[in-house]
Enzyme design. Structure first.
Site, mmCIF file in Angstrom:
data_model
loop_
_atom_site.group_PDB
_atom_site.id
_atom_site.type_symbol
_atom_site.label_atom_id
_atom_site.label_comp_id
_atom_site.label_asym_id
_atom_site.label_seq_id
_atom_site.Cartn_x
_atom_site.Cartn_y
_atom_site.Cartn_z
ATOM 1 N N ASN A 93 -11.794 10.933 0.835
ATOM 2 C CA ASN A 93 -10.438 11.387 0.520
ATOM 3 C C ASN A 93 -10.519 12.233 -0.746
ATOM 4 O OD1 ASN A 93 -7.740 11.750 -0.116
ATOM 5 N ND2 ASN A 93 -7.170 9.621 0.230
ATOM 6 N N LYS A 142 -12.338 10.053 -3.513
ATOM 7 C CA LYS A 142 -12.418 8.625 -3.248
ATOM 8 C C LYS A 142 -13.302 8.392 -2.027
ATOM 9 C CE LYS A 142 -7.843 7.689 -5.197
ATOM 10 N NZ LYS A 142 -6.487 7.148 -4.943
ATOM 11 N N ARG A 161 -10.047 12.609 5.294
ATOM 12 C CA ARG A 161 -8.593 12.784 5.281
ATOM 13 C C ARG A 161 -8.289 14.255 5.045
ATOM 14 N NH1 ARG A 161 -4.752 12.775 0.758
ATOM 15 N NH2 ARG A 161 -2.652 12.640 1.628
ATOM 16 N N HIS A 172 1.783 12.172 4.944
ATOM 17 C CA HIS A 172 1.474 10.761 4.692
ATOM 18 C C HIS A 172 1.358 9.966 5.994
ATOM 19 C CE1 HIS A 172 3.601 11.364 0.588
ATOM 20 N NE2 HIS A 172 2.294 11.458 0.397
ATOM 21 N N GLY A 194 4.591 6.925 -4.017
ATOM 22 C CA GLY A 194 3.565 7.135 -5.024
ATOM 23 C C GLY A 194 3.931 8.379 -5.796
ATOM 24 N N GLY A 247 3.313 11.350 -4.764
ATOM 25 C CA GLY A 247 3.993 11.950 -3.622
ATOM 26 C C GLY A 247 4.690 10.833 -2.877
ATOM 27 N N ARG A 270 7.471 16.520 -8.050
ATOM 28 C CA ARG A 270 8.164 17.353 -7.065
ATOM 29 C C ARG A 270 9.638 16.961 -7.006
ATOM 30 N NH1 ARG A 270 4.037 15.869 -2.372
ATOM 31 N NH2 ARG A 270 2.099 16.549 -3.370
ATOM 32 N N GLY A 282 1.553 3.292 -4.597
ATOM 33 C CA GLY A 282 1.506 2.781 -5.965
ATOM 34 C C GLY A 282 2.833 2.261 -6.474
ATOM 35 N N GLU A 301 -5.058 3.722 3.915
ATOM 36 C CA GLU A 301 -5.418 4.863 4.754
ATOM 37 C C GLU A 301 -6.860 4.770 5.230
ATOM 38 O OE1 GLU A 301 -3.907 5.178 1.788
ATOM 39 O OE2 GLU A 301 -2.450 6.838 1.770
#
Length: 364
Positions: A7, A14, A58, A147, A177, A179, A208, A297, A350
């Site tokens: 990811n 990650k 991903r 997502h 999170g 996002g 955002r 998160g 994920e």
């Protein structure tokens, strides 16, 4: 089958190694700067994780072309690259991971798993913008949603936790999170979501704005004299929680809120107002609700956010138990009995969704 999940983001890479029982046998998080990372560090990390039978990447955007996971080959990589205009930053990060891992593990089969794929079959009413047909056809304009890997896993896990029939369960998933987006999931299929053509649509996020009046965007350019680049940069990187509270970190905002800070309280008011509205809209798309899920998160670690969202939705049959909600260990049920609709906190995984998709592609 040992699956290496990759990811790649703007600030980190990650890596998770999952064995045949989906146990994480190793992990590594590498630093990245604007999506760039050290190949030497990646090589060292992969060596430490041990051999992989397959790799799952991903990828944020699959466009109209990629409606599900697909094994990587030169044509697929080229197709992913052609979609960079739809998600220029995120797509480039994913491509960097594909190329780097492919260089270091050239003989290991790899699969691309797309965040948009879960929403590919949105009903026409949910996917379609009421804009000129020429735009929709020429520019592939539709509501793509994002997502999807998180929403797919969270909805499935929620049905398991709540003992619901997975083929009929009506679940609203809240991936909260930096996002953030919501999805309406019926029988394991997405029927609506809050993000659209880009990840900018929807609820308030870290930096955002979420949904704003398109007329505002036009006014800022035609009357205020801002360039398209200035408006884009402001809405993407200088809005959301950051614009309201001076920080995008929800933990900091909650700490200030608990201390009585007025700006923090007003920030939470805006955030929860948009969140409640989104949950209500997703519930309407489902025609009812069996479970509400918080993940990500903020979704997992912000009890005030969960409590504030649910407090305004009692008419949907939602209520949380204060003690259960205060410090849940995901995966957890925080419902206040006897509320008829379950409220759940689910760890974002994920990696499990990607590993499952990889195995499906490679083994059928």
């Amino acid at each position: 089958m040992r699956v290496l999940v990759v990811n790649c983001g703007s600030s980190s890479v990650k890596l998770r190694m999952l064995d045949g029982t989906d146990t994480v046998t190793g992990h590594a998080d590498l630093a990245a700067v604007a999506g760039e990372f050290s190949l030497a560090s990646l090589r060292q990390a992969l060596t430490g994780l041990g051999p992989a039978d397959a790799v799952g990447h991903r990828i944020v955007h699959g466009g109209r072309e990629f409606r599900g996971p697909v094994r990587l080959d030169p044509d697929v990589v080229a197709g992913i690259a052609e979609l960079r205009d739809l998600a220029p930053l995120h797509q480039s990060f994913g491509l960097a991971g594909i190329r780097a891992v492919g260089e270091l593990l050239p003989d290991v089969p790899a699969v691309a798993c797309f965040d948009t794929a879960f929403h590919t079959d949105l009903p026409y009413a949910a996917a379609t913008y009421p804009v000129p047909a020429e735009w929709r056809e020429r520019y592939a304009i539709r509501r793509y949603g994002f997502h999807g890997l998180s929403h797919a896993y969270a909805a499935r896990r929620a049905a398991e936790l709540a003992g619901l029939d997975a083929s009929t369960a009506r679940v609203v998933t809240c991936h909260l999170g930096s996002g953030a987006s919501l999805a309406a999931v019926r029988g394991g299929r997405s029927v609506d979501t809050t993000m659209g053509f880009t990840p900018l649509e929807g609820i308030v996020m870290g930096t955002r704005s979420g949904t704003v009046d398109p007329g505002l965007v036009l006014w800022l350019q035609t009357t205020a004299g801002l360039s398209a680049a200035e408006v884009s940069r402001a809405l993407e990187a200088h809005s959301g929680l950051l614009a309201l509270a001076g920080t995008q970190d929800m933990a900091t905002i909650l700490s200030r809120y608990r201390a009585g800070d007025r700006a923090a309280r007003r920030t939470l008011d805006v955030y929860q107002h948009r969140l409640r509205a989104g949950i209500g809209a997703m519930t309407a798309a489902l025609g009812g609700l069996d479970a509400l899920v918080f993940t990500g998160g903020i979704g997992e670690h912000a009890p005030e956010v969960r409590a504030g969202a649910v407090a305004g939705l009692a008419f949907l049959g939602l209520a949380v138990d204060p003690d259960r909600n205060a410090a849940p260990v995901p995966d957890a049920d925080v419902t206040a009995d006897p509320a008829p609709v379950r409220t759940l906190v689910v760890e974002a995984r994920e990696d499990l969704e990607i590993a499952a998709q990889v195995r499906t592609v490679l083994t059928g």
